[in-house]
Scaffold this active site. Structure first.
Site, PDB file in Angstrom:
ATOM      1  N   GLU A  46       0.822  -1.209   0.000  1.00  0.00           N
ATOM      2  CA  GLU A  46       0.000   0.000   0.000  1.00  0.00           C
ATOM      3  C   GLU A  46       0.859   1.262   0.000  1.00  0.00           C
ATOM      4  O   GLU A  46       0.533   2.245  -0.654  1.00  0.00           O
ATOM      5  CB  GLU A  46      -0.970   0.009   1.187  1.00  0.00           C
ATOM      6  N   TYR A 129      -6.139   6.920   3.860  1.00  0.00           N
ATOM      7  CA  TYR A 129      -6.314   5.840   2.890  1.00  0.00           C
ATOM      8  C   TYR A 129      -5.541   4.581   3.319  1.00  0.00           C
ATOM      9  O   TYR A 129      -6.108   3.483   3.393  1.00  0.00           O
ATOM     10  CB  TYR A 129      -5.856   6.264   1.473  1.00  0.00           C
ATOM     11  N   ASP A 147      -9.146   5.783  -2.166  1.00  0.00           N
ATOM     12  CA  ASP A 147      -8.080   6.387  -2.969  1.00  0.00           C
ATOM     13  C   ASP A 147      -8.725   7.066  -4.185  1.00  0.00           C
ATOM     14  O   ASP A 147      -9.947   7.174  -4.280  1.00  0.00           O
ATOM     15  CB  ASP A 147      -7.022   5.345  -3.361  1.00  0.00           C
TER      16      ASP A 147
HETATM   17  N1  ADE Z   1      -4.025   0.340  -5.343  1.00  0.00           N
HETATM   18  C1  ADE Z   1      -3.645   0.603  -4.092  1.00  0.00           C
HETATM   19  N2  ADE Z   1      -3.797  -0.475  -3.307  1.00  0.00           N
HETATM   20  C2  ADE Z   1      -4.280  -1.458  -4.085  1.00  0.00           C
HETATM   21  C3  ADE Z   1      -4.651  -2.801  -3.860  1.00  0.00           C
HETATM   22  N3  ADE Z   1      -4.537  -3.354  -2.654  1.00  0.00           N
HETATM   23  N4  ADE Z   1      -5.139  -3.505  -4.898  1.00  0.00           N
HETATM   24  C4  ADE Z   1      -5.240  -2.918  -6.087  1.00  0.00           C
HETATM   25  N5  ADE Z   1      -4.908  -1.683  -6.374  1.00  0.00           N
HETATM   26  C5  ADE Z   1      -4.441  -0.941  -5.379  1.00  0.00           C
END
Ligand code: ADE
Length: 359
Positions: A46, A129, A147
């Protein structure tokens, strides 16, 4: 009230059914309905994904994890190694926070991440987030993870007329009302995938969307109008001069940036300060690492950061035999520049100065 609640439940189950068939296979992810993944991996992915695309993160995540497979190994690593490994992922405060966070969790939480959104939010580098995403995905907490992709999906679902960022609180509340009590982690990732693959910024594939029947943006005939964009502000512009100093054996003089500010603590060729107007002759003289006969390249190197655009004029010189540059720094052999952990901007500078042979 009852009607709204029912429809929230319906929306969540339609999305989870869609996710069961269309989830992207991602290296940090468990398949839909599977057990919770390792919090260290969720957190790492993340943070990497905060400002970087999935395509860029994939190989970098694997490499990072091979080098530091556990939280404790990352906490024990020198920050310089973490910054070098982060090179090219941009926005180096993230790497500093990542490392600081690993140290805090190792030292103050006995190596285990807090399992609540509030506990996670208190750690360095975890904003709303990321704390929400880790709480939902790694710990099954019923919380929202919003997000940019998710904002787009919800702004379209409800045809929200308020522009971003003013609409953020309403969007967040709406997501919170949709998160189901079971499988909140799958729900969070399903919403991200829906935004990334179906409810795309341009030409959304509404015919494939599990929320089409409820979507007011679709009903309006112009889903792309949402989210409504705020009036544009011009990005700030900064100017500077970079000095590429070489020695007769081809080695290049590298220094380190101050730990605060853009690219804090990263290796660089020396530069003037980055200022709103091009630096004065005096500022250039003071920042220059050596008295030498500097040649100015015809075109500056341009680089976009999150909030500003930088134009760096390049000056190149070779230091006379026996000469020594001013200030702290080191001579890096030309062949070893790829290992110097240089940020993308500095690679561009060296590429321009050394004629595509670096690093
Ligand atoms: N963008 C940010 N975190 C994500 C996740 N866990 N899966 C897919 N896209 C993402």
């Amino acid at each position: 009230m009852q009607a709204t609640r029912t429809s929230a439940r319906r929306l969540a189950s339609a999305l989870l059914r869609w996710y069961a068939r269309h989830a992207r296979a991602l290296p940090w992810r468990e398949p839909p309905g599977a057990k919770s993944p390792d919090p260290y991996r969720v957190w790492l992915s993340e943070v990497m994904l905060q400002q970087t695309t999935v395509a860029t993160v994939r190989p970098r995540y694997a490499r990072f994890l091979a080098r530091w497979p556990t939280l404790d190994s990352l906490a024990a690593a020198p920050i310089e190694d973490v910054l070098a490994e982060w090179a090219g992922l941009g926005y180096y405060a993230r790497a500093r926070n990542l490392h600081a966070c690993a140290r805090i969790v190792a030292a103050e939480h006995r190596g285990r991440f807090p399992d609540s959104e509030a506990g996670l939010r208190a750690l360095p580098g975890l904003g709303d987030y990321t704390a929400g995403a880790v709480a939902a995905i790694a710990f099954g907490r019923k919380v929202a993870a919003v997000d940019g992709n998710v904002e787009r999906v919800i702004a379209r679902l409800d045809a929200i007329a308020t522009p971003l960022p003013a609409a953020r609180a309403a969007i967040r509340a709406r997501v919170a009302s949709l998160v189901p009590p079971s499988r909140p982690g799958d729900f969070a990732q399903a919403l991200m995938d829906l935004g990334a693959t179906t409810c795309t910024p341009r030409q959304p594939r509404c015919l494939l969307c599990p929320w089409r029947a409820a979507c007011r943006g679709f009903a309006s005939g112009e889903p792309e109008r949402y989210p409504v964009k705020p009036a544009k502000r011009a990005r700030a512009m900064r100017h500077g001069v970079a000095f590429v100093l070489t020695r007769s054996d081809g080695a290049v003089w590298l220094t380190r940036r101050e730990s605060r500010g853009l690219l804090g603590g990263m290796r660089q060729v020396p530069t003037t300060a980055w200022t709103a107007t091009p630096p004065s002759a005096a500022a250039i003289r003071v920042a220059s690492p050596a008295g030498a006969s500097w040649r100015k390249l015809p075109d500056p190197v341009r680089h976009g950061f999150t909030h500003l655009d930088l134009a760096l004029e390049i000056r190149v010189a070779r230091l006379a035999n026996g000469g020594r540059p001013r200030g702290d720094g080191a001579w890096w052999p030309r062949a070893g520049l790829a290992q110097a952990g240089l940020p993308t901007l500095m690679r561009k500078v060296l590429d321009a100065a050394l004629g595509g042979r670096a690093p």
